[in-house]
Design an enzyme around this catalytic site. Structure first.
Site, mmCIF file in Angstrom:
data_model
loop_
_atom_site.group_PDB
_atom_site.id
_atom_site.type_symbol
_atom_site.label_atom_id
_atom_site.label_comp_id
_atom_site.label_asym_id
_atom_site.label_seq_id
_atom_site.Cartn_x
_atom_site.Cartn_y
_atom_site.Cartn_z
ATOM 1 N N HIS A 62 29.167 43.957 38.037
ATOM 2 C CA HIS A 62 29.245 43.605 39.467
ATOM 3 C C HIS A 62 28.885 44.843 40.280
ATOM 4 O O HIS A 62 29.551 45.878 40.187
ATOM 5 C CB HIS A 62 30.646 43.101 39.819
ATOM 6 C CG HIS A 62 30.904 41.722 39.295
ATOM 7 N ND1 HIS A 62 32.113 41.316 38.824
ATOM 8 C CD2 HIS A 62 30.058 40.652 39.177
ATOM 9 C CE1 HIS A 62 32.019 40.044 38.435
ATOM 10 N NE2 HIS A 62 30.783 39.627 38.631
ATOM 11 N N GLU A 69 31.254 47.233 42.474
ATOM 12 C CA GLU A 69 32.453 47.794 41.851
ATOM 13 C C GLU A 69 32.142 49.208 41.351
ATOM 14 O O GLU A 69 32.099 49.473 40.148
ATOM 15 C CB GLU A 69 32.949 46.838 40.754
ATOM 16 C CG GLU A 69 33.340 45.480 41.357
ATOM 17 C CD GLU A 69 33.531 44.342 40.355
ATOM 18 O OE1 GLU A 69 33.572 44.607 39.136
ATOM 19 O OE2 GLU A 69 33.624 43.176 40.799
HETATM 20 O O1 0X9 Z 1 35.393 37.249 38.648
HETATM 21 C C1 0X9 Z 1 35.123 38.095 37.796
HETATM 22 O O2 0X9 Z 1 34.099 38.072 37.138
HETATM 23 C C2 0X9 Z 1 36.108 39.215 37.532
HETATM 24 N N1 0X9 Z 1 36.772 39.652 38.690
HETATM 25 S S1 0X9 Z 1 35.956 40.507 39.771
HETATM 26 O O3 0X9 Z 1 36.799 40.675 40.938
HETATM 27 N N2 0X9 Z 1 35.690 41.938 39.184
HETATM 28 O O4 0X9 Z 1 34.732 39.861 40.038
HETATM 29 C C3 0X9 Z 1 37.157 38.694 36.580
HETATM 30 C C4 0X9 Z 1 36.607 38.589 35.259
HETATM 31 C C5 0X9 Z 1 37.611 38.065 34.361
HETATM 32 N N3 0X9 Z 1 37.063 38.078 33.119
HETATM 33 C C6 0X9 Z 1 36.358 37.062 32.644
HETATM 34 N N4 0X9 Z 1 36.204 35.950 33.306
HETATM 35 N N5 0X9 Z 1 35.868 37.256 31.487
HETATM 36 ZN ZN ZN Z 2 33.786 42.400 38.677
#
Ligand code: 0X9
Ligand code: ZN
Length: 411
Positions: free
Chosen positions: A169, A172
């Site tokens: 992402h 981040e």
């Molecule tokens: O939404 C996401 O992909 C992650 N959170 S974020 O705020 N960094 O975007 C969470 C990912 C959780 N992990 C998986 N879904 N594998």
């Molecule tokens: Zn993320």
């Protein structure tokens, strides 16, 4: 004269193109009913609103960024729905300015965030400096034609492998920085635990899984999350929703304008497709996978499609608990561990689920690094080193505990 005019125009355009976030605010909302959670989802593709932490379940905080011209609408809707909220960040632009200093150190260090070019140059420099231990790898490529560059670090032959991914992402920023911090420590730390961990493994380390997005956060929009491939009128898939395991079956969107756009098909983005091919080519070389995200201070493991405790849940929970305990020792930073769907929200098509579900790797973890929302994606650069230190502490504990439990398991 005309040259100056052209130059000024280009410069003007370049400056004008960079999105500004003056008076944008982040609110923390706590939905108290299921219907409030559902209604909040409607903000997902609503102009002037953007989730920093998406809605999941009742009582779980939601962080929503609101543009200044949408504030009256926001207050009115919250009032009507009766959702409790508070301002978390008053002015996004102030924090953006603090994470992007006008003068930056020329050499690679951990006192500021770095551009993609600086990171890639450092990977090359490390390869030259540690010629018999570090090898540069181009694992994949991007829509805009960049390389997805990483390194393999190896201290001796036939070590079992650990794969670390950062920056999937784009916004981040703490995750490429932490990935690089870990890499540097694996190479140069004098700490006996770190040395033991480093030298008993081969390391596959990729600080930016989404280089186009990362570059875009530097040049144009600091808060960009996705890839940069055009999909109709909008850009990008969420590369953590585009992997071919239970693809687009929950917590992902078919709408290209959504921040969690799953793409048009599994691996519709070259970044995930090419990296999946690379991962396949080294399948027998690694037994553990670490994916770094921010923010929320969580250590999660598969799966994201169900809250059921599948396969080696108990083991992953136990290893996760040891890891976050060790992480807390240094600065008191508190994490929560658990499976993805229970701990954060249902999400499908992520890297770690793919690694576990398709590659059958039993150790597959996602970190949500610092903080808990005070700065969110705009974590001050002076927190890079402490974040790196505590995250490495947790990895030391993770792999000690994994070893006690018989990992890597030879089949
Ligand atoms: O939404 C996401 O992909 C992650 N959170 S974020 O705020 N960094 O975007 C969470 C990912 C959780 N992990 C998986 N879904 N594998
Ligand atoms: Zn993320």
């Amino acid at each position: 004269m005309w040259k100056i005019i052209v130059l000024c125009t280009i410069l003007g355009l370049a400056i004008a193109e960079k999105a500004r976030f003056n008076n944008y605010k982040v609110f923390r909302l706590i939905p108290t009913t299921k219907s409030q959670v559902e209604i909040l989802h409607e903000f997902e593709v609503s102009d002037g609103f953007s989730f920093w932490e998406a809605p999941s379940f009742v009582g779980k905080n939601v962080d929503l960024m609101v543009a200044p011209h949408k504030l009256p609408e926001f207050y009115e809707i919250m009032g009507q729905l009766g959702i409790p909220y508070q301002v978390h960040i008053e002015d996004i632009q102030t924090l953006i300015d603090e994470t992007t200093p006008l003068t930056r150190s020329k050499s690679f260090d951990f006192t500021s965030y770095h551009t993609l070019d600086e990171i890639y140059k450092n990977l090359d420099d490390l390869t030259a400096q540690y010629a018999n231990k570090v090898q540069t790898i181009v694992g994949g490529k991007t829509y805009e034609g960049r390389e997805i560059k990483g390194v393999k670090v190896s201290f001796k032959k036939n070590n079992p492998g650990i794969f670390i991914e950062g920056g999937i992402h784009a916004r981040e920023w703490i995750t490429p920085a932490t990935t690089m911090y870990i890499l540097h420590q694996l190479l140069a730390s004098n700490d006996s635990d770190v040395r033991a961990l480093a030298e008993s493994h081969d390391w596959y380390i990729f600080p930016s899984f989404n280089p186009d997005g990362y570059v875009y956060t530097h040049t144009t929009n600091r808060l960009w999350r996705k890839t940069r491939k055009p999909y109709g009128i909008c850009y990008g898939s969420d590369p953590n929703r585009n992997w071919d395991y239970r693809w687009n079956t929950g917590g992902a969107s078919s709408n290209p304008c959504s921040e969690t756009h799953a793409g048009s098909a599994p691996f519709s983005d070259i970044e995930t497709k090419s990296m999946s091919e690379y991962l396949k080519s080294i399948d027998d070389k690694f037994y553990a996978y670490i994916s770094l995200h921010s923010y929320s201070q969580l250590l999660m493991f598969p799966y994201g499609h169900t809250t059921d405790h599948l396969e080696n849940y108990d083991e992953l929970y136990a290893i996760g608990s040891k890891s976050i305990e060790a992480l807390k020792q240094r600065y008191g930073t508190e994490y929560v561990t658990g499976n993805i769907a229970e701990t954060i929200y249902v999400a499908t098509g992520s890297t770690v689920d793919y690694i576990k579900g398709v590659h059958k790797k039993s150790l597959s973890y996602t970190y949500e690094l610092r903080d808990q929302g005070r700065y969110g994606f705009l974590l001050p650069p002076k927190q890079i080193i402490p974040t790196g230190e505590e995250t490495l502490d947790s990895l030391v504990a993770m792999f000690k505990e994994a070893k006690k439990r018989g990992h890597p398991k030879r089949i």
